[in-house]
Design a protein around this motif. Structure first.
Motif, PDB file in Angstrom:
ATOM      1  N   GLY A  57       0.765  -1.518   0.241  1.00  0.00           N
ATOM      2  CA  GLY A  57      -0.271   0.004  -0.098  1.00  0.00           C
ATOM      3  C   GLY A  57       0.843   1.797  -0.082  1.00  0.00           C
ATOM      4  N   LYS A  58       1.994   0.558   0.077  1.00  0.00           N
ATOM      5  CA  LYS A  58       3.489   2.235   0.297  1.00  0.00           C
ATOM      6  C   LYS A  58       4.169   1.695  -0.689  1.00  0.00           C
ATOM      7  CE  LYS A  58       3.456   3.159   4.953  1.00  0.00           C
ATOM      8  NZ  LYS A  58       2.444   4.686   4.964  1.00  0.00           N
ATOM      9  N   VAL A  59       4.981   3.086  -2.054  1.00  0.00           N
ATOM     10  CA  VAL A  59       5.709   3.237  -2.649  1.00  0.00           C
ATOM     11  C   VAL A  59       6.555   2.927  -1.689  1.00  0.00           C
ATOM     12  CG1 VAL A  59       6.661   4.129  -4.039  1.00  0.00           C
ATOM     13  CG2 VAL A  59       4.892   4.448  -3.855  1.00  0.00           C
ATOM     14  N   LEU A  60       7.791   1.392  -1.926  1.00  0.00           N
ATOM     15  CA  LEU A  60       8.394   0.715  -1.327  1.00  0.00           C
ATOM     16  C   LEU A  60       9.554   0.990  -1.574  1.00  0.00           C
ATOM     17  CD1 LEU A  60       9.485  -1.106   1.412  1.00  0.00           C
ATOM     18  CD2 LEU A  60       9.022  -2.901   0.458  1.00  0.00           C
ATOM     19  N   VAL A  61      10.604   1.685  -0.742  1.00  0.00           N
ATOM     20  CA  VAL A  61      12.479   1.189  -0.884  1.00  0.00           C
ATOM     21  C   VAL A  61      13.115   0.885  -0.151  1.00  0.00           C
ATOM     22  CG1 VAL A  61      14.651   3.089  -1.553  1.00  0.00           C
ATOM     23  CG2 VAL A  61      12.511   4.382  -2.529  1.00  0.00           C
ATOM     24  N   ARG A  81      15.973  12.493   4.935  1.00  0.00           N
ATOM     25  CA  ARG A  81      14.568  14.276   4.624  1.00  0.00           C
ATOM     26  C   ARG A  81      13.769  13.726   3.485  1.00  0.00           C
ATOM     27  NH1 ARG A  81      19.873  15.952   4.451  1.00  0.00           N
ATOM     28  NH2 ARG A  81      20.552  15.211   2.175  1.00  0.00           N
ATOM     29  N   MET A  82      13.963  12.461   2.870  1.00  0.00           N
ATOM     30  CA  MET A  82      12.641  12.263   1.958  1.00  0.00           C
ATOM     31  C   MET A  82      11.662  11.413   2.461  1.00  0.00           C
ATOM     32  SD  MET A  82      14.797  11.055  -1.648  1.00  0.00           S
ATOM     33  CE  MET A  82      12.600  10.924  -2.875  1.00  0.00           C
ATOM     34  N   GLN A  83      11.476  10.460   3.938  1.00  0.00           N
ATOM     35  CA  GLN A  83      10.999  10.244   4.321  1.00  0.00           C
ATOM     36  C   GLN A  83      10.531  10.654   4.966  1.00  0.00           C
ATOM     37  OE1 GLN A  83      10.298   6.106   4.605  1.00  0.00           O
ATOM     38  NE2 GLN A  83       8.651   7.387   4.994  1.00  0.00           N
ATOM     39  N   THR A  84      11.203  11.771   5.842  1.00  0.00           N
ATOM     40  CA  THR A  84      10.123  12.538   6.303  1.00  0.00           C
ATOM     41  C   THR A  84       9.425  13.790   5.205  1.00  0.00           C
ATOM     42  OG1 THR A  84      12.131  13.188   7.921  1.00  0.00           O
ATOM     43  CG2 THR A  84      10.307  15.221   8.004  1.00  0.00           C
ATOM     44  N   GLU A  85      10.224  13.867   4.492  1.00  0.00           N
ATOM     45  CA  GLU A  85       9.002  15.193   3.401  1.00  0.00           C
ATOM     46  C   GLU A  85       7.638  13.969   2.611  1.00  0.00           C
ATOM     47  OE1 GLU A  85      11.539  16.883   0.872  1.00  0.00           O
ATOM     48  OE2 GLU A  85      13.419  17.481   2.230  1.00  0.00           O
ATOM     49  N   LEU A  86       8.018  13.014   2.319  1.00  0.00           N
ATOM     50  CA  LEU A  86       6.988  12.641   1.566  1.00  0.00           C
ATOM     51  C   LEU A  86       6.187  11.141   1.822  1.00  0.00           C
ATOM     52  CD1 LEU A  86       9.187  12.268  -1.916  1.00  0.00           C
ATOM     53  CD2 LEU A  86       7.294  13.764  -1.895  1.00  0.00           C
ATOM     54  N   GLY A  87       6.497  10.728   2.943  1.00  0.00           N
ATOM     55  CA  GLY A  87       5.589   9.344   4.354  1.00  0.00           C
ATOM     56  C   GLY A  87       4.441   9.944   4.092  1.00  0.00           C
ATOM     57  N   ASP A  88       4.740  11.300   4.554  1.00  0.00           N
ATOM     58  CA  ASP A  88       2.636  10.896   4.074  1.00  0.00           C
ATOM     59  C   ASP A  88       1.890  11.318   2.763  1.00  0.00           C
ATOM     60  OD1 ASP A  88       2.963  11.548   7.206  1.00  0.00           O
ATOM     61  OD2 ASP A  88       1.935  13.745   6.089  1.00  0.00           O
ATOM     62  N   GLN A  89       3.030  11.114   1.876  1.00  0.00           N
ATOM     63  CA  GLN A  89       2.682  10.919   0.349  1.00  0.00           C
ATOM     64  C   GLN A  89       2.522   9.207   0.319  1.00  0.00           C
ATOM     65  OE1 GLN A  89       3.745  13.926  -2.122  1.00  0.00           O
ATOM     66  NE2 GLN A  89       4.246  15.194  -1.114  1.00  0.00           N
ATOM     67  N   GLY A  90       2.894   8.357   1.260  1.00  0.00           N
ATOM     68  CA  GLY A  90       3.539   6.994   1.084  1.00  0.00           C
ATOM     69  C   GLY A  90       4.473   6.672   0.230  1.00  0.00           C
ATOM     70  N   LEU A  91       5.415   7.150   0.807  1.00  0.00           N
ATOM     71  CA  LEU A  91       7.023   6.685   0.499  1.00  0.00           C
ATOM     72  C   LEU A  91       6.938   5.742   1.668  1.00  0.00           C
ATOM     73  CD1 LEU A  91       8.927   6.454  -1.284  1.00  0.00           C
ATOM     74  CD2 LEU A  91      10.141   8.765  -0.555  1.00  0.00           C
ATOM     75  N   GLN A  92       7.909   4.754   1.319  1.00  0.00           N
ATOM     76  CA  GLN A  92       8.491   4.100   2.920  1.00  0.00           C
ATOM     77  C   GLN A  92       9.606   3.461   2.735  1.00  0.00           C
ATOM     78  OE1 GLN A  92       6.969   3.557   6.081  1.00  0.00           O
ATOM     79  NE2 GLN A  92       9.507   3.906   6.503  1.00  0.00           N
ATOM     80  N   PHE A  93      11.170   4.318   3.274  1.00  0.00           N
ATOM     81  CA  PHE A  93      12.495   3.637   3.420  1.00  0.00           C
ATOM     82  C   PHE A  93      12.220   2.844   3.923  1.00  0.00           C
ATOM     83  CE2 PHE A  93      13.131   7.280   1.565  1.00  0.00           C
ATOM     84  CZ  PHE A  93      13.732   8.022  -0.072  1.00  0.00           C
ATOM     85  N   VAL A  94      12.721   1.181   3.199  1.00  0.00           N
ATOM     86  CA  VAL A  94      13.666   0.468   4.482  1.00  0.00           C
ATOM     87  C   VAL A  94      14.203  -0.120   3.703  1.00  0.00           C
ATOM     88  CG1 VAL A  94      12.803  -1.975   5.879  1.00  0.00           C
ATOM     89  CG2 VAL A  94      10.644  -0.794   4.735  1.00  0.00           C
ATOM     90  N   GLY A  95      15.622  -0.292   5.504  1.00  0.00           N
ATOM     91  CA  GLY A  95      17.156  -0.613   5.068  1.00  0.00           C
ATOM     92  C   GLY A  95      16.760  -1.776   5.497  1.00  0.00           C
ATOM     93  N   VAL A  96      17.557  -2.423   4.479  1.00  0.00           N
ATOM     94  CA  VAL A  96      17.841  -4.273   4.935  1.00  0.00           C
ATOM     95  C   VAL A  96      19.706  -4.233   5.002  1.00  0.00           C
ATOM     96  CG1 VAL A  96      18.807  -6.300   4.560  1.00  0.00           C
ATOM     97  CG2 VAL A  96      16.152  -4.612   3.590  1.00  0.00           C
ATOM     98  N   ARG A 146       2.103   0.570  -5.165  1.00  0.00           N
ATOM     99  CA  ARG A 146       2.076   0.433  -3.617  1.00  0.00           C
ATOM    100  C   ARG A 146       1.126  -0.642  -3.717  1.00  0.00           C
ATOM    101  NH1 ARG A 146       0.522   5.285  -1.890  1.00  0.00           N
ATOM    102  NH2 ARG A 146       0.808   7.041  -3.225  1.00  0.00           N
ATOM    103  N   ASP A 147       1.291  -1.750  -5.025  1.00  0.00           N
ATOM    104  CA  ASP A 147       1.071  -3.334  -4.856  1.00  0.00           C
ATOM    105  C   ASP A 147       2.121  -4.323  -4.422  1.00  0.00           C
ATOM    106  OD1 ASP A 147      -2.216  -2.249  -5.441  1.00  0.00           O
ATOM    107  OD2 ASP A 147      -1.070  -1.907  -7.645  1.00  0.00           O
ATOM    108  N   GLY A 148       2.995  -4.056  -4.313  1.00  0.00           N
ATOM    109  CA  GLY A 148       3.765  -5.074  -4.393  1.00  0.00           C
ATOM    110  C   GLY A 148       4.970  -5.395  -4.966  1.00  0.00           C
ATOM    111  N   PRO A 169       5.677   9.535 -10.107  1.00  0.00           N
ATOM    112  CA  PRO A 169       4.372   9.626 -10.391  1.00  0.00           C
ATOM    113  C   PRO A 169       4.463   8.061  -9.807  1.00  0.00           C
ATOM    114  CG  PRO A 169       6.433   8.957 -12.287  1.00  0.00           C
ATOM    115  CD  PRO A 169       7.553   9.114 -10.575  1.00  0.00           C
ATOM    116  N   LEU A 170       4.322   7.704  -8.614  1.00  0.00           N
ATOM    117  CA  LEU A 170       4.165   6.213  -8.147  1.00  0.00           C
ATOM    118  C   LEU A 170       2.994   7.424  -6.837  1.00  0.00           C
ATOM    119  CD1 LEU A 170       6.750   3.814  -8.277  1.00  0.00           C
ATOM    120  CD2 LEU A 170       4.423   3.860  -9.405  1.00  0.00           C
ATOM    121  N   LEU A 171       3.670   8.464  -6.171  1.00  0.00           N
ATOM    122  CA  LEU A 171       2.970   8.926  -5.010  1.00  0.00           C
ATOM    123  C   LEU A 171       1.518   9.435  -5.426  1.00  0.00           C
ATOM    124  CD1 LEU A 171       6.020   9.906  -3.436  1.00  0.00           C
ATOM    125  CD2 LEU A 171       4.566   7.716  -3.143  1.00  0.00           C
ATOM    126  N   LYS A 172       1.429   9.702  -7.256  1.00  0.00           N
ATOM    127  CA  LYS A 172       0.646  10.534  -6.803  1.00  0.00           C
ATOM    128  C   LYS A 172      -0.735   9.342  -6.724  1.00  0.00           C
ATOM    129  CE  LYS A 172       2.838  13.480 -10.016  1.00  0.00           C
ATOM    130  NZ  LYS A 172       3.023  14.751 -10.318  1.00  0.00           N
TER     131      LYS A 172
END
Length: 172
Positions: A57-61, A81-96, A146-148, A169-172
């Motif tokens: 459901g989120k755009v995952l990096v 910075r991008m997580q702070t700015e764009l997290g509310d729009q659905g961007l999610q970073f995950v570090g491995v 967002r669909d994984g 484009p994925l956040l729109k």
């Protein structure tokens, strides 16, 4: 004379085709990785098992990194910075992290992040390879819609500009 020109033309065409094939092989044929199951051993820093499906459901990096990797360390502040700015729009970073837990925790004391960090264990290297990291480069990032579904991979440091071209484009 005509046969020499024809021969040179055919050689040039063959060289062009070999160049295209070599580029495709080096890039995996596409910047879109295949859909690959994650390793069973992903855990957060508290030792709790985690699954990438949590962020459907989120755009995952998904960013593969290590505490000893200088380019990894350099790109992380921009991800924060991008997580702070764009997290509310659905961007999610995950570090491995492809590293030991103690080294990761020590690094994060100096450089805190605002996104989840998972310990990949030995399976993370294979997972990154299956996503398209043919040469075991760090950092390595994979972007999922967002669909994984995987939409892009990038070996090496990932700039904000390059990442925004993919995730914008994925956040729109």
């Amino acid at each position: 004379m005509k046969s020499t020109k024809l021969l040179y033309g055919l050689l040039a065409l063959a060289a062009l085709l070999l160049g295209i094939l070599a580029e495709r092989w080096m890039s995996g044929g596409s910047s879109v990785p295949p859909r690959i199951a994650e390793p069973a051993s992903l855990r957060d820093l508290d030792g709790n098992p985690r699954e990438i499906a949590e962020w459907k459901g989120k755009v995952l990096v998904l960013n593969f990194w290590a505490s000893w990797c200088a380019p990894c360390r350099e790109e992380m502040p921009e991800f924060v910075r991008m997580q702070t700015e764009l997290g509310d729009q659905g961007l999610q970073f995950v570090g491995v992290a492809i590293d030991e837990s103690e080294a990761v925790q020590e690094f994060l004391k100096e450089t805190p992040v605002n996104y989840p960090i998972l310990l990949g264990g030995g399976g993370a290297v294979s997972w990154a390879q299956s996503l398209g990291n043919r040469f075991n480069v760090l950092p390595f990032s994979a972007v999922f819609d967002r669909d994984g579904q995987p939409v892009d991979v990038h070996a090496g440091p990932l700039s904000r500009e390059r990442l925004m071209k993919v995730v914008g484009p994925l956040l729109k």
